[in-house]
Write a protein that holds these residues in place. Sequence first.
Motif, PDB file in Angstrom:
ATOM      1  N   GLY A  94      46.081  57.692  45.762  1.00  0.00           N
ATOM      2  CA  GLY A  94      46.369  58.604  46.882  1.00  0.00           C
ATOM      3  C   GLY A  94      46.797  59.967  46.386  1.00  0.00           C
ATOM      4  O   GLY A  94      46.637  60.315  45.221  1.00  0.00           O
ATOM      5  N   LEU A  95      47.355  60.738  47.293  1.00  0.00           N
ATOM      6  CA  LEU A  95      47.798  62.091  46.946  1.00  0.00           C
ATOM      7  C   LEU A  95      49.313  62.171  46.827  1.00  0.00           C
ATOM      8  O   LEU A  95      49.890  63.242  46.814  1.00  0.00           O
ATOM      9  N   ARG A  96      49.990  60.998  46.727  1.00  0.00           N
ATOM     10  CA  ARG A  96      51.448  60.974  46.686  1.00  0.00           C
ATOM     11  C   ARG A  96      51.997  61.040  45.262  1.00  0.00           C
ATOM     12  O   ARG A  96      53.203  60.990  45.064  1.00  0.00           O
ATOM     13  N   GLY A  97      51.123  61.179  44.292  1.00  0.00           N
ATOM     14  CA  GLY A  97      51.588  61.268  42.919  1.00  0.00           C
ATOM     15  C   GLY A  97      51.991  59.950  42.314  1.00  0.00           C
ATOM     16  O   GLY A  97      52.627  59.904  41.262  1.00  0.00           O
ATOM     17  N   LYS A  98      51.658  58.864  42.976  1.00  0.00           N
ATOM     18  CA  LYS A  98      52.000  57.533  42.476  1.00  0.00           C
ATOM     19  C   LYS A  98      50.829  56.935  41.698  1.00  0.00           C
ATOM     20  O   LYS A  98      49.660  57.119  42.073  1.00  0.00           O
ATOM     21  N   TYR A  99      51.147  56.217  40.646  1.00  0.00           N
ATOM     22  CA  TYR A  99      50.132  55.560  39.838  1.00  0.00           C
ATOM     23  C   TYR A  99      50.243  54.046  39.972  1.00  0.00           C
ATOM     24  O   TYR A  99      51.324  53.512  40.225  1.00  0.00           O
ATOM     25  N   GLN A 100      49.127  53.381  39.786  1.00  0.00           N
ATOM     26  CA  GLN A 100      49.112  51.924  39.776  1.00  0.00           C
ATOM     27  C   GLN A 100      48.142  51.476  38.697  1.00  0.00           C
ATOM     28  O   GLN A 100      47.401  52.282  38.131  1.00  0.00           O
ATOM     29  N   LEU A 101      48.167  50.182  38.399  1.00  0.00           N
ATOM     30  CA  LEU A 101      47.244  49.667  37.396  1.00  0.00           C
ATOM     31  C   LEU A 101      45.801  49.877  37.851  1.00  0.00           C
ATOM     32  O   LEU A 101      45.484  49.714  39.032  1.00  0.00           O
ATOM     33  N   GLY A 102      44.937  50.235  36.923  1.00  0.00           N
ATOM     34  CA  GLY A 102      43.540  50.503  37.258  1.00  0.00           C
ATOM     35  C   GLY A 102      42.639  49.310  37.005  1.00  0.00           C
ATOM     36  O   GLY A 102      43.049  48.287  36.445  1.00  0.00           O
ATOM     37  N   PHE A 103      41.405  49.468  37.389  1.00  0.00           N
ATOM     38  CA  PHE A 103      40.447  48.391  37.235  1.00  0.00           C
ATOM     39  C   PHE A 103      40.090  48.126  35.776  1.00  0.00           C
ATOM     40  O   PHE A 103      39.528  47.086  35.452  1.00  0.00           O
ATOM     41  N   GLY A 104      40.439  49.051  34.895  1.00  0.00           N
ATOM     42  CA  GLY A 104      40.197  48.815  33.473  1.00  0.00           C
ATOM     43  C   GLY A 104      40.959  47.613  32.967  1.00  0.00           C
ATOM     44  O   GLY A 104      40.502  46.896  32.067  1.00  0.00           O
ATOM     45  N   VAL A 105      42.142  47.363  33.549  1.00  0.00           N
ATOM     46  CA  VAL A 105      42.940  46.202  33.160  1.00  0.00           C
ATOM     47  C   VAL A 105      42.213  44.926  33.568  1.00  0.00           C
ATOM     48  O   VAL A 105      42.164  43.945  32.824  1.00  0.00           O
ATOM     49  N   ILE A 106      41.635  44.964  34.759  1.00  0.00           N
ATOM     50  CA  ILE A 106      40.889  43.805  35.249  1.00  0.00           C
ATOM     51  C   ILE A 106      39.680  43.552  34.358  1.00  0.00           C
ATOM     52  O   ILE A 106      39.348  42.414  34.030  1.00  0.00           O
ATOM     53  N   ARG A 107      39.028  44.634  33.941  1.00  0.00           N
ATOM     54  CA  ARG A 107      37.857  44.490  33.070  1.00  0.00           C
ATOM     55  C   ARG A 107      38.240  43.822  31.755  1.00  0.00           C
ATOM     56  O   ARG A 107      37.547  42.909  31.285  1.00  0.00           O
ATOM     57  N   LEU A 108      39.354  44.252  31.156  1.00  0.00           N
ATOM     58  CA  LEU A 108      39.794  43.657  29.902  1.00  0.00           C
ATOM     59  C   LEU A 108      40.160  42.190  30.078  1.00  0.00           C
ATOM     60  O   LEU A 108      39.790  41.338  29.266  1.00  0.00           O
ATOM     61  N   ALA A 109      40.880  41.900  31.169  1.00  0.00           N
ATOM     62  CA  ALA A 109      41.267  40.518  31.436  1.00  0.00           C
ATOM     63  C   ALA A 109      40.035  39.661  31.692  1.00  0.00           C
ATOM     64  O   ALA A 109      39.950  38.510  31.251  1.00  0.00           O
ATOM     65  N   GLY A 110      39.071  40.230  32.406  1.00  0.00           N
ATOM     66  CA  GLY A 110      37.849  39.497  32.699  1.00  0.00           C
ATOM     67  C   GLY A 110      37.057  39.189  31.446  1.00  0.00           C
ATOM     68  O   GLY A 110      36.485  38.108  31.303  1.00  0.00           O
ATOM     69  N   THR A 111      37.041  40.133  30.511  1.00  0.00           N
ATOM     70  CA  THR A 111      36.338  39.922  29.251  1.00  0.00           C
ATOM     71  C   THR A 111      36.959  38.774  28.476  1.00  0.00           C
ATOM     72  O   THR A 111      36.276  37.922  27.912  1.00  0.00           O
ATOM     73  N   MET A 112      38.299  38.742  28.468  1.00  0.00           N
ATOM     74  CA  MET A 112      38.998  37.672  27.763  1.00  0.00           C
ATOM     75  C   MET A 112      38.692  36.329  28.403  1.00  0.00           C
ATOM     76  O   MET A 112      38.403  35.339  27.720  1.00  0.00           O
ATOM     77  N   ALA A 113      38.744  36.293  29.740  1.00  0.00           N
ATOM     78  CA  ALA A 113      38.481  35.039  30.447  1.00  0.00           C
ATOM     79  C   ALA A 113      37.062  34.557  30.182  1.00  0.00           C
ATOM     80  O   ALA A 113      36.816  33.373  29.954  1.00  0.00           O
ATOM     81  N   ALA A 114      36.131  35.515  30.189  1.00  0.00           N
ATOM     82  CA  ALA A 114      34.734  35.156  29.933  1.00  0.00           C
ATOM     83  C   ALA A 114      34.571  34.611  28.525  1.00  0.00           C
ATOM     84  O   ALA A 114      33.843  33.650  28.283  1.00  0.00           O
ATOM     85  N   GLY A 115      35.280  35.235  27.563  1.00  0.00           N
ATOM     86  CA  GLY A 115      35.203  34.777  26.185  1.00  0.00           C
ATOM     87  C   GLY A 115      35.744  33.372  26.026  1.00  0.00           C
ATOM     88  O   GLY A 115      35.169  32.537  25.321  1.00  0.00           O
ATOM     89  N   LEU A 116      36.863  33.089  26.697  1.00  0.00           N
ATOM     90  CA  LEU A 116      37.444  31.752  26.641  1.00  0.00           C
ATOM     91  C   LEU A 116      36.488  30.727  27.245  1.00  0.00           C
ATOM     92  O   LEU A 116      36.280  29.647  26.698  1.00  0.00           O
ATOM     93  N   ASP A 117      35.897  31.077  28.378  1.00  0.00           N
ATOM     94  CA  ASP A 117      34.972  30.170  29.039  1.00  0.00           C
ATOM     95  C   ASP A 117      33.754  29.924  28.162  1.00  0.00           C
ATOM     96  O   ASP A 117      33.256  28.806  28.062  1.00  0.00           O
ATOM     97  N   LEU A 118      33.292  30.960  27.505  1.00  0.00           N
ATOM     98  CA  LEU A 118      32.124  30.838  26.642  1.00  0.00           C
ATOM     99  C   LEU A 118      32.392  29.877  25.488  1.00  0.00           C
ATOM    100  O   LEU A 118      31.561  29.017  25.185  1.00  0.00           O
ATOM    101  N   THR A 119      33.535  30.008  24.844  1.00  0.00           N
ATOM    102  CA  THR A 119      33.832  29.111  23.727  1.00  0.00           C
ATOM    103  C   THR A 119      33.974  27.671  24.195  1.00  0.00           C
ATOM    104  O   THR A 119      33.573  26.741  23.499  1.00  0.00           O
ATOM    105  N   GLN A 120      34.529  27.479  25.387  1.00  0.00           N
ATOM    106  CA  GLN A 120      34.665  26.131  25.930  1.00  0.00           C
ATOM    107  C   GLN A 120      33.293  25.515  26.207  1.00  0.00           C
ATOM    108  O   GLN A 120      33.040  24.358  25.863  1.00  0.00           O
ATOM    109  N   GLN A 121      32.425  26.302  26.824  1.00  0.00           N
ATOM    110  CA  GLN A 121      31.114  25.793  27.199  1.00  0.00           C
ATOM    111  C   GLN A 121      30.181  25.622  26.004  1.00  0.00           C
ATOM    112  O   GLN A 121      29.231  24.833  26.057  1.00  0.00           O
ATOM    113  N   SER A 122      30.425  26.351  24.941  1.00  0.00           N
ATOM    114  CA  SER A 122      29.511  26.293  23.794  1.00  0.00           C
ATOM    115  C   SER A 122      29.960  25.363  22.682  1.00  0.00           C
ATOM    116  O   SER A 122      29.168  25.025  21.791  1.00  0.00           O
TER     117      SER A 122
END
Length: 292
Positions: A94-122
């Motif tokens: 917004g325009l209130r000068g407040k910051y929050q966590l961005g989607f980049g954090v979700i992307r990093l977490a998603g990559t880790m989760a995908a990697g874990l799932d991949l090792t389990q499945q393979s």
Amino acid sequence: MASNDHRAGKSQSTLGPDRVERGSGGEAESTKSGSGSNGAPVQSVDRAITVLEILAQHGEAGVTEIAAELGVHKSTAFRLVGALERRGLVEQPGLRGKYQLGFGVIRLAGTMAAGLDLTQQSRRVCEDLAAELGETVNIAIPSGDMVVNIDQVRGASAIVSQNWIGRQNPLHTTSTGKALLAHLRLPDQRRVLRGHLEQLTPYTITDADSLQVEIDEIRERGFATALEELEVGLNAVAAPIRGLTGEVIAALSASGPSYRMEQDKLPAIGEAVCTAAMEVSIRMGHMETAGS
């Protein structure tokens, strides 16, 4: 082998005594060392991580609040937030000068989760292939313009107990890297080919035109090879692993000494590796179709 086959607190009640102590200690260390090259970068990383933790705890915060919790000047907090924002790790919705966590954090977490799932499945597939071939089997994923190994199973014939997990290597130097490179989007593929192609051994392919020819062959036959291109005396074969929508998400390789994995044996090994990679792909949700 899968590559030939590579953050003081102003309010103790808010962040807790240990963080206040760490933060204050960091400030004191900075004062002692001045602009020393060893302390400052580490301190900046520690503060940046603390910013993420503050936003995770409070949901959102302004630069003034962040500076107060870190115990630093507002301009320092602004630089930290700015760097994180450029990386998509924080955002200002917004325009209130407040910051929050961005989607980049979700992307990093998603990559880790995908990697874990991949090792389990393979894992079972890799164990079976290692038992069949007697060689070392690796799973690798792309990491920028590098390839990184995330799992490994050693075959009965493996002589050297080398751990390749976590190792990063340039895409063009390994069988898994070349299998991934062959399925990159064309602009990304061209960028890699036009960049610096590091020579790790006398056999590493560093000529862009020659590498392009090999990439075309990889797409045609379904697997990639690396003949002593990462390490002298080491050969490897790799095939791509596909995800739910058919995109290549990783690669599976078998590697071993060149005197055992001789060049004339690689096509047969390649067939076994392709079969294993397809099995992992199916486990990852990919629907096998003609030409995939």
